[in-house]
Design an enzyme around this catalytic site. Structure first.
Site, PDB file in Angstrom:
ATOM      1  N   THR A  95       0.839  -1.197   0.000  1.00 49.57           N
ATOM      2  CA  THR A  95       0.000   0.000   0.000  1.00 49.57           C
ATOM      3  C   THR A  95       0.870   1.242   0.000  1.00 49.57           C
ATOM      4  OG1 THR A  95      -0.128  -0.114   2.421  1.00 49.57           O
ATOM      5  CG2 THR A  95      -1.912  -1.123   1.175  1.00 49.57           C
ATOM      6  N   GLU A  99       4.402   8.168  -1.388  1.00 49.67           N
ATOM      7  CA  GLU A  99       5.814   7.861  -1.192  1.00 49.67           C
ATOM      8  C   GLU A  99       6.587   8.027  -2.501  1.00 49.67           C
ATOM      9  OE1 GLU A  99       3.522   5.749   1.995  1.00 49.67           O
ATOM     10  OE2 GLU A  99       3.333   6.072  -0.166  1.00 49.67           O
ATOM     11  N   ASP A 142      -3.315   4.879  -3.026  1.00 47.57           N
ATOM     12  CA  ASP A 142      -4.485   5.511  -2.425  1.00 47.57           C
ATOM     13  C   ASP A 142      -4.775   6.863  -3.071  1.00 47.57           C
ATOM     14  OD1 ASP A 142      -6.628   5.862  -0.758  1.00 47.57           O
ATOM     15  OD2 ASP A 142      -5.445   6.543   0.949  1.00 47.57           O
ATOM     16  N   ASP A 356      -5.311  -2.677  13.009  1.00 45.48           N
ATOM     17  CA  ASP A 356      -4.620  -3.956  12.968  1.00 45.48           C
ATOM     18  C   ASP A 356      -4.671  -4.656  14.323  1.00 45.48           C
ATOM     19  OD1 ASP A 356      -3.093  -1.947  14.011  1.00 45.48           O
ATOM     20  OD2 ASP A 356      -1.340  -2.295  12.749  1.00 45.48           O
TER      21      ASP A 356
END
Length: 779
Positions: A95, A99, A142, A356
């Site tokens: 994901t 970046e 995303d 998570d």
């Protein structure tokens, strides 16, 4: 190799400053369901040094314009894995948000090396030369407006992306995701050089999902689990954050954990801070403290939880789950977090900042199931950690708030373990772990008070006389010890107040110098505390040696007969001694020498600044979503032929030379990126306004937190309640010493048991020798 890479192009007029290939409008028929799915040829240069040069998955890239949500995708679309009837052992999801190419290539090439290792003769349980057919890499970005264009260039060079294919709508339906499928044989390293067969890479099946809108990381996981995995039906799913670099055998060790034990529902490896060549990153104290923190967590906490069978959090940066275990309630609860961040339930919104953790809790307590979570020491991955204070504070805000409320949820619903299918013995040990976690949660709540009490008790060296600093035999600052203590205490209190004030509205990025100043103050106070700690040890040893000589006794008898000396020895042994012994036991002691001092100096920063900022910003449950800024896409114009078929016009290159020219554009952009790697500027995320209710909840929690901690401090610093007598110390300090000692003993024992199991497993695996090649399976 790849000599064409440096070949110059003509006039710079296209996107990215390079000539655009000649294109024509080509008519393409929609599928029977009215879907826009097209296979486009890749450049011959992609296959120039490839092992496989024929076959549709190597010569053509497939583009699918999805016009539905992730949950509906399997009902309306398909993927090449289903078309080729391939069995997927592992599906990896990477994901990303915005970046850069450096982080992407670091993770992507590492993943490709791991797949190559699984297919090599070097691997003990090799998948064979065609084993790559059982591994799928899914890259989910995303938001089309968010993706770094430099990453698109890298994907284009790999053959996994092409310009001009993405469309805004199909047949009047808005496109929700752009999906590119290609089996690449080209990798790109961090220096932006191409890697191929000469690097022993094998073909890698890549599915690139470019979401049209930004909808947070959890929505990216929805596309992976509910869209891609529903079609591929993998045995194991791997989660890897862009920027995390696993070692070449990490995927193998994680997969073996599932293969060797059918009860393993999830596993994680060791996450280590990236230290750089020659460990140069350790020159930054913030990186060093995180390095020590990560190491001790992997040496003490993760092994303890693994022995019990429930790991409170499998890091999203590098973890794995059995897909069968996730289906149903665990994933349903996990995806509730997608709508929590802007909802009215502030408790749940904060809890799902650590979704998570919720996933791990639901997995272990799944109704009628007996899934366990394991820590796999041999699977290691490096990740980049924040090297600047503002970014670290912002990161810990999410971590601390999410983990605190998730821990409250898990602790308050501990009885859910009895709905699972675990045996009686396992349920007992899981209940023991929940009790252990509840105690740690309580200490976490009172950590700010406990640290202040430790500060007060360390400076109280008067042996119960008239006041701190009045006894020259025990006061290193005599005759000004009381003055020193008063001044330092006022500075300490002022720093705490300053943190509270700055945390109630100031962004760390906007108050950078203030926070750095407070860090310096706390670091100096911690230096004084360490000095006073060593001074107390010196006094204890001095008194002990004198009394042992006078009483003609031995050390053991004196140890049990003298509470003060006994508590000091136990306290030191259960903290610093435990760090060294456990690290040596795990054959990894170097962080104790390179990072432990920095961690000790900055310990009050973790306890005071990070905790206070996190609790003072409970109302902030955003992830820093930006506005869209991508160019507008064209809609697909649908026409009907005389025989009733639906066709669309798509802009495509004229011939092979034009396809090659389009690919060369990507190569030249990559060359441009390599020469300008440091030119990219980071943009600052804008804060999102929060509801008044969220702030009111924040205020109540902070007031309760401050009130309870202040009461604890007032009670145990009241000399009228605890008037000292000779050798005894404050009873609360004794309680803290023994609590830390008992908890440390539990951690060390579990860590030792884990290492025993780890060594036994290694011996067992070594005894089996090289196993026969397991060929790639079909459906």
């Amino acid at each position: 190799m790849f000599d064409f890479f440096r070949r110059p192009l003509g006039k710079d007029i296209g996107r990215g400053g390079y000539t655009r290939a000649k294109t024509v409008m080509k008519e393409v028929a929609l599928t029977g369901a009215g879907n826009f799915v097209i296979d486009v040829p890749v450049s011959r240069k992609v296959l120039q040094n490839a092992k496989y040069t024929t076959g549709e998955e190597f010569t053509h890239m497939r583009y699918t314009a999805a016009t539905c949500g992730a949950n509906e995708f399997p009902d309306h679309y398909s993927l090449r894995q289903r078309q080729y009837k391939r069995y997927t052992k592992v599906a990896l999801v990477m994901t990303m948000y915005n970046e850069d190419d450096d982080l992407f290539t670091k993770s992507m090439l590492s993943a490709m090396k791991n797949i190559a290792y699984l297919c090599s003769d070097e691997c003990q349980y090799s998948w064979g030369p065609d084993g790559w057919k059982n591994f799928v890499v899914v890259v989910v970005s995303d938001g089309r407006a968010k993706i770094n264009p430099r990453v698109l260039t890298v994907l284009g060079v790999m053959g996994c992306y092409a310009d001009n294919l993405a469309k805004a709508s199909v047949n009047g339906k808005d496109v929700t995701a752009h999906i590119f499928e290609y089996t690449t044989q080209v990798g790109v390293d961090r220096d932006l050089h191409l890697r191929g067969t000469e690097s022993l890479l094998v073909p890698t099946q890549v599915i690139f999902v470019l979401k049209e809108k930004n909808a947070k990381k959890i929505n990216s996981h929805r596309w992976f689990f509910n869209a891609i995995c529903k079609i591929c039906d993998p045995e194991v799913t791997l989660l890897l954050d862009v920027g995390t670099k696993p070692t070449k055998t990490s995927f193998y060790h994680l997969y073996r954990a599932f293969e060797s034990d059918p009860n393993v529902g999830g596993a994680c490896g060791e996450i280590a801070a990236e230290l750089g060549s020659g460990w140069r990153n350790l020159l930054n104290p913030l990186v060093a403290t995180q390095n020590f923190e990560y190491k001790m967590s992997n040496i003490l906490d993760k092994p303890l939880e693994s022995v019990f069978g429930y790991i409170s959090v499998l890091p999203g940066a590098f973890s794995a789950y059995r897909y069968q275990a996730l289906e149903g309630a665990p994933l349903d609860c996990y995806f509730k977090g997608e709508t929590m961040h802007g909802g009215s339930n502030i408790f749940a919104a904060n809890m799902y900042l650590a979704e998570d953790r919720i996933l791990c809790f639901e997995l272990v307590t799944k109704r009628g199931a007996s899934w366990l979570l394991r820590y796999v020491k041999s699977a290691r991955a490096e990740t980049d950690v924040p090297d600047a204070l503002p970014e670290l504070i912002s990161q810990r805000r999410r971590w601390l708030n999410g983990s605190f409320f998730a821990a409250v949820h898990a602790t308050s619903h501990w009885s859910y373990i009895f709905r699972s299918g675990h045996g009686g013995v396992r349920k007992f040990w899981l209940c023991v772990e929940f009790l252990y976690n509840a105690i740690n949660l309580m200490f976490s709540w009172f950590s700010i008070a406990n640290f202040y009490l430790a500060f007060v008790f360390l400076f109280d060296v008067s042996d119960g006389q008239e006041g701190a600093g009045t006894n020259p035999e025990t006061d290193p600052f005599s005759p000004h010890g009381e003055t020193v203590f008063m001044v330092v205490r006022q500075i300490y209190i002022f720093a705490i107040v300053a943190v509270f004030i700055s945390s109630l509205g100031n962004r760390p990025q906007g108050s950078r110098m203030l926070y750095y100043g407070i860090v310096v103050v706390f670091a100096l106070i911690m230096c004084l505390m360490l000095f006073m700690g060593f001074w107390s040890i010196y006094l204890a040893i001095k008194v002990a040696s004198t009394q042992i000589a006078e009483q003609h006794t031995n050390f053991v008898a004196y140890f049990f007969a003298t509470p003060t000396f006994r508590d000091i020895v136990i306290s030191l042994g259960s903290t610093y001694g435990l760090y060294f012994v456990a690290s040596i036991m795990h054959l990894d002691p170097w962080h104790c020498f390179s990072s432990m001092f920095q961690y000790l100096i900055l310990l009050p920063v973790y306890i005071n600044i990070f905790m206070i900022y996190a609790f003072c910003n409970l109302h902030d449950v955003s992830w820093g979503t930006k506005g869209d800024n991508a160019p507008t896409l064209e809609a697909v114009v649908v026409k009907k032929t005389a025989d009733g078929k639906q066709i669309v016009e798509v802009e495509m290159p004229v011939d092979e030379e034009d396809v090659d020219d389009a690919y060369t554009k990507f190569l030249n952009q990559l060359e441009h990126q390599r020469t300008n790697k440091d030119s990219a500027e980071q943009k600052v995320n804008a804060q999102t306004a929060q509801e008044d209710y969220f702030k009111e909840f924040r205020t109540r929690v902070v007031l309760l937190w401050v009130l309870t901690n202040c009461i604890l401090i007032l009670v145990f610093t009241n000399k009228k309640l605890f008037h000292d007598v000779k050798e005894s110390v404050n009873p609360y300090l004794t309680f803290l010493f023994w609590s830390v000692a008992i908890l440390s003993l539990i951690r060390f024992t579990a860590s030792a048991i884990y290492m025993g199991q780890w060594w036994m497993n290694k011996i067992r695996e070594a005894g089996k020798g090289k196993q026969p090649v397991r060929s790639a399976g079909g459906v």
